[in-house]
Design a protein around this motif. Structure first.
Motif, short mmCIF file in Angstrom:
data_model
loop_
_atom_site.label_atom_id
_atom_site.label_comp_id
_atom_site.label_asym_id
_atom_site.label_seq_id
_atom_site.Cartn_x
_atom_site.Cartn_y
_atom_site.Cartn_z
N ASN A 371 0.73 -1.27 0.01
CA ASN A 371 0.08 -0.07 -0.08
C ASN A 371 0.83 1.33 0.00
N ALA A 372 1.14 1.53 -1.18
CA ALA A 372 2.32 2.61 -1.24
C ALA A 372 1.67 4.05 -1.71
N GLY A 373 0.72 4.54 -0.81
CA GLY A 373 0.02 5.50 -1.19
C GLY A 373 -0.84 5.64 -2.19
N SER A 374 -1.15 6.39 -2.94
CA SER A 374 -2.09 6.17 -4.24
C SER A 374 -1.73 5.34 -5.29
N ALA A 375 -0.55 4.78 -5.15
CA ALA A 375 0.01 3.73 -6.19
C ALA A 375 -0.48 2.55 -6.04
N ASN A 376 -0.95 2.09 -5.03
CA ASN A 376 -1.48 0.67 -4.53
C ASN A 376 -2.47 0.76 -3.34
N ALA A 377 -4.05 0.61 -3.68
CA ALA A 377 -4.74 0.52 -2.47
C ALA A 377 -5.38 -0.62 -2.34
N ASN A 378 -4.88 -1.82 -2.84
CA ASN A 378 -5.46 -3.15 -2.47
C ASN A 378 -4.44 -4.06 -1.98
N GLY A 379 -3.18 -3.54 -1.88
CA GLY A 379 -2.11 -4.60 -0.91
C GLY A 379 -1.77 -5.87 -1.91
N LYS A 380 -1.96 -5.68 -3.10
CA LYS A 380 -1.46 -6.96 -3.83
C LYS A 380 -0.32 -6.71 -5.20
N PRO A 381 0.58 -7.22 -5.36
CA PRO A 381 1.72 -7.07 -6.13
C PRO A 381 1.27 -7.51 -7.68
N THR A 382 0.21 -8.12 -7.95
CA THR A 382 -0.03 -8.62 -9.30
C THR A 382 0.21 -7.80 -10.38
N THR A 383 0.92 -7.83 -11.49
CA THR A 383 1.16 -7.01 -12.63
C THR A 383 1.49 -8.01 -13.70
N ASP A 384 0.88 -7.56 -14.94
CA ASP A 384 0.85 -8.55 -16.05
C ASP A 384 1.39 -7.29 -17.25
N SER A 385 2.31 -7.56 -18.14
CA SER A 385 2.32 -6.56 -19.25
C SER A 385 2.86 -7.58 -20.64
N PHE A 386 2.54 -6.88 -21.50
CA PHE A 386 3.03 -7.47 -22.79
C PHE A 386 3.40 -6.25 -23.61
N THR A 387 4.64 -6.77 -24.21
CA THR A 387 5.17 -5.45 -24.90
C THR A 387 5.68 -5.93 -26.48
N THR A 388 5.42 -5.14 -27.24
CA THR A 388 5.77 -5.43 -28.63
C THR A 388 6.73 -4.06 -29.02
N GLU A 389 8.06 -4.57 -29.79
CA GLU A 389 8.99 -3.68 -29.95
C GLU A 389 9.48 -3.86 -31.51
N LEU A 390 9.49 -2.72 -32.12
CA LEU A 390 9.92 -2.80 -33.57
C LEU A 390 11.26 -2.05 -33.61
N ASP A 391 12.50 -2.43 -34.25
CA ASP A 391 13.62 -1.56 -34.22
C ASP A 391 14.15 -1.89 -35.61
N TYR A 392 15.02 -0.58 -35.96
CA TYR A 392 15.84 -0.45 -37.02
C TYR A 392 17.24 -0.01 -36.80
N TYR A 393 18.11 -0.77 -37.24
CA TYR A 393 19.65 -0.56 -36.95
C TYR A 393 20.23 0.05 -38.41
N PRO A 394 20.46 1.24 -38.29
CA PRO A 394 20.99 1.72 -39.80
C PRO A 394 22.55 1.44 -39.98
N PHE A 395 23.36 1.27 -38.74
CA PHE A 395 24.65 1.01 -38.85
C PHE A 395 25.33 -0.36 -38.40
N ASN A 396 24.30 -1.40 -38.46
CA ASN A 396 24.80 -2.42 -37.64
C ASN A 396 25.81 -3.11 -38.70
N ARG A 397 26.02 -3.00 -39.67
CA ARG A 397 26.93 -3.66 -40.85
C ARG A 397 28.27 -2.53 -40.74
N GLY A 398 28.20 -1.45 -40.14
CA GLY A 398 29.38 -0.60 -40.16
C GLY A 398 28.73 0.69 -40.07
N GLY A 399 29.32 1.74 -39.26
CA GLY A 399 29.04 3.11 -39.11
C GLY A 399 29.43 3.99 -40.31
N PRO A 400 28.93 5.33 -40.11
CA PRO A 400 29.39 6.29 -41.30
C PRO A 400 30.72 6.50 -41.29
#
Length: 448
Positions: A371-400
């Motif tokens: 119960n950390a103030g307004s962040a959690n009023a129910n006293g439970k830790p449960t958190t689920d998350s799903f993340t999608t990430e897309l990346d582009y590496y312009p210099f992965n084969r060699g920089g400028p």
């Protein structure tokens, strides 16, 4: 494609010079070895088999000697953060309630050889936190490694001085180098976390490790480190204060087995930490006991034009509040916490990447602990998350041409929360839903 190299003492190590960047994705390592970023990483900072060898052998591979200007690198991480619902009062001090730009991290690095004949090398990072507006020492690993042969079996053995349990690890399954690789600093954070994740930079540790090449395709790795809290004056001087109060020493252990065949490698392992923290910022008296133990695995398939990487980990934490419970800081004498993470990444032609990740935090309820103030009023830790990430590496084969060792990741990531701090709706008692913290984070990770 794999390569083998004959090392001192008759040690033969199979390693892949394959998919996308070195030991912690800094250009000084690429400059030192003369290899492209794709030798050591799959879409930095994930290590390939060769990258793991480079790190285990103390960052000394190559012709470079100390001192050398090429040992120094820099990094900038910046971007734009959008939450589904605004945060009244601001995403952070001096930031608006939503839709904020930030240079969230600027770092300077020393990486590479300190004494090549001795096998002494280092990875040292100092960081300016653009959100907190503060400079602090960051991940630091100074290690010495040597080769030997024991009963006809080649091995690498070494010692390490570092400031973050699990940062010395060779795989991207433990908290220090696990996903998310670039979390949004202005996003919401759950109230519950493992102790193995909470000690970074507030402790210093010394330990030993060995990698035994049972066969050219089979590596057995073990490590034991002991950590102590930084003195408060040192922690403040390094920007990490006040340090976590820990009684005595905190042992950290790691055991992993890796098997490689053709373009594939698979690792299975276990790790843990045993900690005796003082409650509430105290530095004397009774302590609590936090014991973390985890299992992990990693599978990699790496070809010249594509790479696939799968990581999974599970940690269980036993929490005994022998000091906090009598003080009323927790509602229970004993609690437990579990954290599971699964990450799947794909890199195509060394330039385009995609990642899907799932994270779950669960455990028993404790109204005093969560119960950390307004962040959690129910006293439970449960958190689920799903993340999608897309990346582009312009210099992965060699920089400028002006700086061929530079690299960059242009990224877009979106995280949504089915549950946050115990509930899907009204988790804070003020009507905020878990989905309100869904976050879009896009920007650039530049290293040069």
């Amino acid at each position: 494609m794999y390569m083998s190299r004959l090392a001192a003492g008759g040690f033969i190590l199979s390693a892949g010079v394959l998919a996308a960047h070195p030991a912690a994705a800094i250009p000084s390592f690429a400059a030192q070895t003369g290899l492209p970023c794709s030798a050591c990483h799959i879409g930095f900072p994930q290590l390939t088999p060769f990258g793991r060898t480079f790190k285990m052998e103390a960052y000394v591979l190559g012709d470079q000697n100390f001192p050398n200007i090429k040992n120094f690198s820099a990094m900038v991480q910046g971007g734009f953060t959008h939450l589904k619902d605004k945060v009244p009062g601001g995403l952070a001090p001096d930031y608006p309630s939503n839709d904020a730009w930030s240079i969230q991290q600027t770092s300077l690095f020393f990486g590479g050889v300190l004494d090549k004949p001795l096998g002494l090398g280092a990875f040292v990072q100092g960081t300016f936190d653009g959100v907190a507006h503060q400079f602090h020492w960051d991940n630091t690993d100074i290690r010495l490694a040597q080769h030997a042969v024991l009963l006809g079996t080649p091995l690498v053995y070494g010692v390490t001085f570092n400031n973050n349990p699990s940062m010395t690890d060779l795989w991207n399954t433990l908290p220090a180098w696990g996903y998310p690789f670039i979390p949004p600093a202005l996003g919401a954070s759950p109230t519950a976390s493992l102790q193995i994740s909470n000690l970074a930079q507030s402790v210093v540790g010394f330990g030993g490790y060995t990698g035994i090449n049972l066969t050219p395709a089979n590596l057995l790795y073990g490590e034991i480190d002991l950590y102590k809290s930084l003195p408060d004056h040192t922690a403040f001087a390094l920007g990490a204060g006040p340090a976590n109060g820990i009684a005595g020493v905190t042992p950290y252990w790691r055991l992993a087995y890796q098997h490689s065949v053709g373009e594939n490698s698979i690792e299975v392992g276990a790790s843990g930490l045993w900690d005796h923290p003082y409650p509430g910022g105290l530095k004397h008296g009774p302590t609590d006991t936090l014991t973390d133990a985890g299992l992990d695995m990693q599978f990699q398939h790496i070809e010249a034009q594509q790479a696939l990487s799968l990581q999974a980990s599970w940690f269980h934490e036993w929490q005994h509040w022998g000091a906090s419970y009598p003080l009323g800081n927790t509602a229970n004498l004993n609690d437990h916490l579990d954290v599971e993470t699964v990450t799947l990444s794909y890199l195509w032609h060394q330039m385009f990447g995609a990642t899907e990740a799932f994270n779950n935090i669960s455990g028993n309820g404790d109204a005093g602990l969560y119960n950390a103030g307004s962040a959690n009023a129910n006293g439970k830790p449960t958190t689920d998350s799903f993340t999608t990430e897309l990346d582009y590496y312009p210099f992965n084969r060699g920089g400028p041409a002006i700086f061929p060792w530079a690299n960059a990741k242009v990224f877009v990531e979106y995280t949504f929360y089915p549950q946050f701090n115990g509930l899907s709706r009204n988790y804070d008692g003020n009507g905020r839903s878990a989905s309100a913290n869904d976050v879009l984070f896009t920007g650039i990770w530049l290293v040069f």
